[in-house]
Design a protein around this motif. Structure first.
Motif, PDB file in Angstrom:
ATOM      1  N   UNK A 261      -4.820  -1.650   1.789  1.00  0.00           N
ATOM      2  CA  UNK A 261      -4.504  -0.212   1.892  1.00  0.00           C
ATOM      3  C   UNK A 261      -4.381   0.218   3.350  1.00  0.00           C
ATOM      4  N   UNK A 262      -5.269  -0.302   4.215  1.00  0.00           N
ATOM      5  CA  UNK A 262      -5.190   0.029   5.640  1.00  0.00           C
ATOM      6  C   UNK A 262      -3.871  -0.467   6.224  1.00  0.00           C
ATOM      7  N   UNK A 263      -3.483  -1.696   5.847  1.00  0.00           N
ATOM      8  CA  UNK A 263      -2.251  -2.279   6.381  1.00  0.00           C
ATOM      9  C   UNK A 263      -1.022  -1.520   5.891  1.00  0.00           C
ATOM     10  N   UNK A 264      -1.006  -1.153   4.621  1.00  0.00           N
ATOM     11  CA  UNK A 264       0.151  -0.464   4.062  1.00  0.00           C
ATOM     12  C   UNK A 264       0.288   0.949   4.603  1.00  0.00           C
TER      13      UNK A 264
ATOM     14  N   UNK B  11       1.680   0.285   8.206  1.00  0.00           N
ATOM     15  CA  UNK B  11       3.007  -0.343   8.188  1.00  0.00           C
ATOM     16  C   UNK B  11       3.666   0.019   6.854  1.00  0.00           C
ATOM     17  N   UNK B  12       4.200   1.231   6.721  1.00  0.00           N
ATOM     18  CA  UNK B  12       4.687   1.727   5.429  1.00  0.00           C
ATOM     19  C   UNK B  12       5.842   0.931   4.836  1.00  0.00           C
ATOM     20  N   UNK B  13       6.589   0.199   5.640  1.00  0.00           N
ATOM     21  CA  UNK B  13       7.703  -0.571   5.083  1.00  0.00           C
ATOM     22  C   UNK B  13       7.210  -1.682   4.149  1.00  0.00           C
TER      23      UNK B  13
ATOM     24  N   UNK C  80       5.511  -7.432   9.686  1.00  0.00           N
ATOM     25  CA  UNK C  80       4.796  -8.319   8.774  1.00  0.00           C
ATOM     26  C   UNK C  80       3.562  -8.917   9.439  1.00  0.00           C
ATOM     27  N   UNK C  81       3.738  -9.390  10.667  1.00  0.00           N
ATOM     28  CA  UNK C  81       2.612  -9.976  11.400  1.00  0.00           C
ATOM     29  C   UNK C  81       1.535  -8.926  11.643  1.00  0.00           C
ATOM     30  N   UNK C  82       1.954  -7.702  11.975  1.00  0.00           N
ATOM     31  CA  UNK C  82       0.999  -6.616  12.213  1.00  0.00           C
ATOM     32  C   UNK C  82       0.207  -6.298  10.955  1.00  0.00           C
ATOM     33  N   UNK C  83       0.889  -6.214   9.823  1.00  0.00           N
ATOM     34  CA  UNK C  83       0.218  -5.910   8.560  1.00  0.00           C
ATOM     35  C   UNK C  83      -0.809  -6.985   8.223  1.00  0.00           C
TER      36      UNK C  83
ATOM     37  N   UNK D 253      -6.565  -9.125   8.244  1.00  0.00           N
ATOM     38  CA  UNK D 253      -7.505 -10.089   8.825  1.00  0.00           C
ATOM     39  C   UNK D 253      -8.653  -9.367   9.524  1.00  0.00           C
ATOM     40  N   UNK D 254      -8.336  -8.380  10.347  1.00  0.00           N
ATOM     41  CA  UNK D 254      -9.369  -7.674  11.112  1.00  0.00           C
ATOM     42  C   UNK D 254     -10.312  -6.893  10.198  1.00  0.00           C
ATOM     43  N   UNK D 255      -9.777  -6.326   9.129  1.00  0.00           N
ATOM     44  CA  UNK D 255     -10.625  -5.572   8.204  1.00  0.00           C
ATOM     45  C   UNK D 255     -11.584  -6.490   7.452  1.00  0.00           C
TER      46      UNK D 255
END
Length: 413
Positions: free
Chosen positions: A251-254, A257-259, A392-395, A400-402
């Protein structure tokens, strides 16, 4: 008086199904609302109940036949359910393979006499291949029916020195000993398997698929889970697993990075301001992806309860079409089967899927020292038409960090 049994409405845009299994045979007593047949649609199995109590009459179609909504598939004779008629010959599909001249002992009849054991084609094949007696296996499926997992567990117990199965009664002509000859078997694909094949192939042909990888130190999540699992289970009556952590991390990633939470429709991009996560679970007929709604608004306990419920109903074959609708992102956990690394395929029309894998102790460098940590490879497959590599890498990095610092999920970082 005979009551016709018709194929019920199967769901939005679903007009036909395949007869997967007859749960009642001609002459069997039937109670009102008792399932008499199981139909396979593109996504789920649908049970057809009897509208009246009585005795099972004629079967109009056979296993493997394709039937449309409204088609008469059987009749039920109204009256006393106890006054069963002599069983009529079972209707077989013209596409079904011819019966073996030497069937496995006790395959079709219960030990008590002539009461049939309801087994799906997949379970029946498993019984034949494993060489076990189905009457000696306790079924864990709906209404006590055998599942493929039940048969495999019994076969494994037999191999490892479990209780010996009762020897079958002597027959007039014993089955011939194996001669080592090579055999082949042709089995028609189920409707669900055909749909899975078409959708996955379509995803490869229509999307520009790419996968990026990372690895995650699971130490913090494992420590958190071990510390609170007993209190969590006592308060919420559900086990604290890893899927809750990965769902909230996603959820944090989405959000950032909404795409990754969007999809392409024609020449437009459709973005979602909510997160509905499709969770891939294994069912007897193949992989299904029921949807956990509004994951971004739910706590860990409700997410774990939803996933546990889907897993149980997938095993029993009671998932509905509504359970499968929608979904903005998918999580597939191949680690439960022992997978070390994979490139999952997106679930159209979604644009991304997160693949989880097994946790194993590996040497890693932390603060200049080599230490042993529980590590997991994670993969994000995505549609490169919509999602750039940087996104993609950022998401995946946010996920990973979470996971490596679960407090981020609590303070929304």
């Amino acid at each position: 008086m005979a009551q016709e049994i018709k194929v019920p409405t199967l769901g939005e845009s679903v007009t036909e199904a395949t007869v997967g299994e007859w749960l009642k045979q001609p002459g069997d007593p039937v109670q009102r609302d008792e399932p008499i047949a199981s139909l396979e649609t593109d996504k789920v199995a649908v049970e057809v109940p009897s509208p009246i109590a009585g005795v099972m009459g004629e079967l109009k179609v056979g296993v493997g036949d394709t039937v449309e909504v409204g088609t008469v598939i059987a009749t039920v004779e109204e009256g006393s359910a106890g006054a069963a008629k002599p069983a009529a010959p079972k209707v077989e599909s013209k596409d079904a393979p011819a019966p073996s001249p030497a069937p496995a002992p006790a395959q079709a009849k219960a030990a008590s006499g002539d009461e049939s054991i309801a087994m799906s084609p997949a379970v029946r094949r498993a019984v034949l291949e494993a060489g076990v007696d189905p009457t000696q296996i306790k079924g864990t499926g709906k209404d006590g029916r055998l599942t493929k997992e039940d048969v495999l567990a019994a076969a494994e117990a037999k191999k490892s020195g479990g209780a010996a199965q009762a020897a079958p009664a002597a027959s007039a002509s014993p089955a011939p000993a194996a001669t080592g000859e090579r055999r082949e078997e042709r089995v028609k694909m189920t409707r669900m398997r055909q749909t899975i094949a078409k959708r996955l192939k379509g995803a490869q042909e229509n999307a520009a698929l790419l996968t990026t990888f990372n690895d995650v130190d699971m130490s913090a999540v494992i420590e958190t889970r071990n510390r609170y699992k007993d209190l969590f289970a006592k308060k919420h009556d559900i086990r604290l697993g890893f899927m809750g952590f990965f769902s909230k991390a996603a959820c944090l990633a989405l959000r950032d990075v909404p795409s990754v939470n969007a999809y392409i429709e024609g020449d437009e991009i459709v973005y979602h301001d909510y997160v509905d996560i499709s969770v891939a679970v294994s069912a007897p007929n193949g992989l299904v992806v029921p949807v956990v709604r509004d994951v971004d608004q739910k706590g860990f306990a409700q997410i774990e309860k939803d996933i546990a419920d889907f897993g149980a109903r997938a095993k029993d074959g009671t998932l509905t079409m509504d359970d499968m609708k929608g979904g903005t992102f998918t999580i597939s956990n191949g680690g439960v089967f022992g997978s070390l690394m994979s490139t999952p395929i997106i679930n159209p029309p979604q644009s991304a899927v997160l693949g989880l894998h097994r946790i194993e102790d590996r040497p890693v460098v932390v603060d200049g020292e080599i230490v042993i940590r529980p590590m997991m490879y994670i993969a994000l497959s995505y549609d490169h038409r919509l999602i750039d590599g940087r996104e993609a890498v950022t998401a995946l990095k946010i996920i990973k960090e979470a996971i490596e610092d679960p407090a981020r999920m609590l303070i929304d970082l």
